[in-house]
Design a protein around this motif. Structure first.
Motif, PDB file in Angstrom:
ATOM      1  N   ARG A 181      43.400 -86.243 -32.234  1.00  0.00           N
ATOM      2  CA  ARG A 181      44.382 -85.676 -31.314  1.00  0.00           C
ATOM      3  C   ARG A 181      45.230 -86.770 -30.671  1.00  0.00           C
ATOM      4  N   LYS A 209      38.038 -73.861 -36.813  1.00  0.00           N
ATOM      5  CA  LYS A 209      38.555 -73.343 -35.529  1.00  0.00           C
ATOM      6  C   LYS A 209      38.536 -74.461 -34.484  1.00  0.00           C
ATOM      7  N   ILE A 264      41.329 -76.802 -35.038  1.00  0.00           N
ATOM      8  CA  ILE A 264      42.597 -76.197 -34.583  1.00  0.00           C
ATOM      9  C   ILE A 264      42.668 -76.240 -33.054  1.00  0.00           C
ATOM     10  N   ASP A 265      41.589 -75.790 -32.405  1.00  0.00           N
ATOM     11  CA  ASP A 265      41.571 -75.755 -30.933  1.00  0.00           C
ATOM     12  C   ASP A 265      41.730 -77.151 -30.329  1.00  0.00           C
ATOM     13  N   GLU A 278      43.356 -79.530 -31.631  1.00  0.00           N
ATOM     14  CA  GLU A 278      44.676 -80.042 -32.035  1.00  0.00           C
ATOM     15  C   GLU A 278      44.582 -81.348 -32.829  1.00  0.00           C
ATOM     16  N   ASP A 333      47.938 -81.309 -38.274  1.00  0.00           N
ATOM     17  CA  ASP A 333      49.089 -80.446 -38.529  1.00  0.00           C
ATOM     18  C   ASP A 333      48.867 -79.650 -39.808  1.00  0.00           C
ATOM     19  N   LEU A 336      44.013 -68.383 -38.650  1.00  0.00           N
ATOM     20  CA  LEU A 336      43.908 -69.129 -37.383  1.00  0.00           C
ATOM     21  C   LEU A 336      44.984 -70.216 -37.340  1.00  0.00           C
ATOM     22  N   ALA A 337      45.188 -70.874 -38.490  1.00  0.00           N
ATOM     23  CA  ALA A 337      46.206 -71.944 -38.564  1.00  0.00           C
ATOM     24  C   ALA A 337      47.594 -71.361 -38.360  1.00  0.00           C
ATOM     25  N   ALA A 380      48.434 -70.822 -34.882  1.00  0.00           N
ATOM     26  CA  ALA A 380      48.626 -72.073 -34.134  1.00  0.00           C
ATOM     27  C   ALA A 380      49.833 -72.857 -34.650  1.00  0.00           C
ATOM     28  N   LEU A 419      50.264 -74.048 -37.744  1.00  0.00           N
ATOM     29  CA  LEU A 419      49.833 -75.130 -38.633  1.00  0.00           C
ATOM     30  C   LEU A 419      49.927 -74.710 -40.103  1.00  0.00           C
TER      31      LEU A 419
END
Ligand SMILES: [Mg+2]
Length: 394
Positions: free
Chosen positions: A239, A263, A266-267, A269, A272, A293-294, A297, A299
């Motif tokens: 991140r 997940k 993704i959460d 961050e 990409d 999920l992506a 977000a 992504l």
């Protein structure tokens, strides 16, 4: 009541697949490969439909499937994969992951429905842009020559490997390509820093500062993404790195496992571009959940595919069914690992069209047609679980 897609037997065989010339994988320092191992699995049903899949492994996955998976699949409906994923997820607690098994089940479901997996899942694309994934560390001069060939073959993008002792030598390769070919080819870079198979610890691990330095240089050179710049569980580091970048994307995930960890990625961050693999990271349909999920977000998904032709086809059907797929990995590094090396076990070996895209097979399931003669020739070990052998075990 038994349905025509009731599972009657699961057979596995380990294949030793030859390469046409010695291959020196960037991620395996000092290793010279002349072949690769895979485990081919066939799930048989009452009506004769056979679901096909393969693991990237020798006996260990075959044994895990024989002990922890196949006994619980016999008698169940192969065309109802979501009823069976709990078995696959449970098997992971006691043995090596068997994510690849979901491919065989969806292959049965697709064949029973007479539809390719991508169409069952709501087709988004009938072909996808592919990038040429290289696998060795080569000199700047050689890579410029390689890129000229790759462009002539029709690719629009190439992925390079950064594994030199001095990362500035790797950056020079990108600079040389930019100097000779300008922006004619999109470039991705894979640092393979997320983790290595046991025995390859001679690999040079980047510090966070090295990752930042390399990333900023690649951004200056207009590179598309930097893949696996840090260890796979360094969520904070990924991140922090991503926060310092503008146009350069951070990609990774091939060595992370399960919907829940994706997940988390993704959460937190971290990336990409998420790169799960239907053979290595999660079941092929579970990957659609990761893709959703992506998507939410903002992504992208770009599966890892460097396993075997069966894995490549499974990942191809998956990306063709989602709206947020990026470039598709297409391993091609002659002379040791040309594209055909990955797909030798298939009758029809995937290759790009004039636009550098891969067409998604329109055959039911994943469109896997085995070259049975080749498979027989490469078989070095066999496993079988059916009702009879099950009774013998119990
Ligand atoms: Mg990679």
């Amino acid at each position: 009541m038994a349905s025509p897609t009731t599972i009657t037997a699961v057979t596995s065989r380990v294949l030793d697949v030859p390469l046409p010339a010695p291959f020196r994988p960037a991620w395996g320092r000092g290793e010279v490969q002349s072949s690769y191992f895979m485990t081919l699995i066939e799930v048989h049903t009452d009506a004769g439909l056979v679901g096909i899949t393969a693991a990237e492994a020798r006996s260990e996955t075959a044994v895990a499937i024989e002990r922890f998976v196949a006994p619980h699949l016999i008698g169940r409906d192969g065309a109802a994969p979501e009823q069976l994923t709990a078995i696959l997820k449970g098997a992971e607690i006691v043995g090596p992951p068997v994510y690849c098994m979901e491919i065989a089940l969806w292959d049965i479901a697709g064949k029973a429905a007479g539809l390719p997996a991508s169409k069952m899942w709501g087709q988004f694309a009938s072909r996808v842009p592919a990038y040429c994934a290289t696998g060795e560390v080569r000199s700047s001069e050689q890579r410029v020559e390689d890129c000229r060939r790759i462009l002539a073959e029709g690719f629009k993008a190439v992925k390079l490997r950064f594994h030199s002792d001095d990362h500035r030598d790797d950056i020079q390769v990108v600079e040389a390509i930019r100097k000779e070919l300008g922006d004619r080819i999109a470039i991705m870079v894979d640092a393979n820093q997320a983790g290595l198979a046991p025995g390859f610890e001679g690999h040079r691990q980047w510090s966070f500062r090295t990752a930042v330095e390399v990333a900023l240089e690649l951004e200056r050179l207009g590179v598309v993404w930097l893949e696996e710049p840090l260890p796979r569980h360094d969520y904070d580091g990924l991140r922090r790195l991503r926060d310092r970048l503008g146009t350069l994307l951070v990609a990774g995930g091939e060595n992370n496992h399960g919907v829940h960890e994706f997940k988390l990625l993704i959460d937190r961050e971290c990336y990409d571009v998420l790169q799960p693999d239907a053979v290595l990271s999660e079941g092929v349909y579970q990957m659609r959940k990761i893709a959703a999920l992506a998507e939410a977000a903002g992504l992208l998904i770009a599966p890892h595919t460097w396993t075997h032709g069966i894995g490549l086809l499974a990942n191809l059907q998956l990306v063709a069914s989602v709206p947020n797929a990026s470039w598709f990995e297409f391993p091609h590094e002659p002379p040791g690992w040309p594209a055909s090396a990955l797909s030798q076990m298939l009758v029809e070996q995937p290759w790009i069209d004039a636009d550098g895209c891969l067409a998604v097979p329109d055959r039911p399931g994943f469109g896997i047609e085995l070259d049975h003669e080749f498979v027989e020739r490469c078989t070095v070990e066999r496993h079988l679980i059916d009702k009879r052998s099950l009774q013998a075990i119990r």
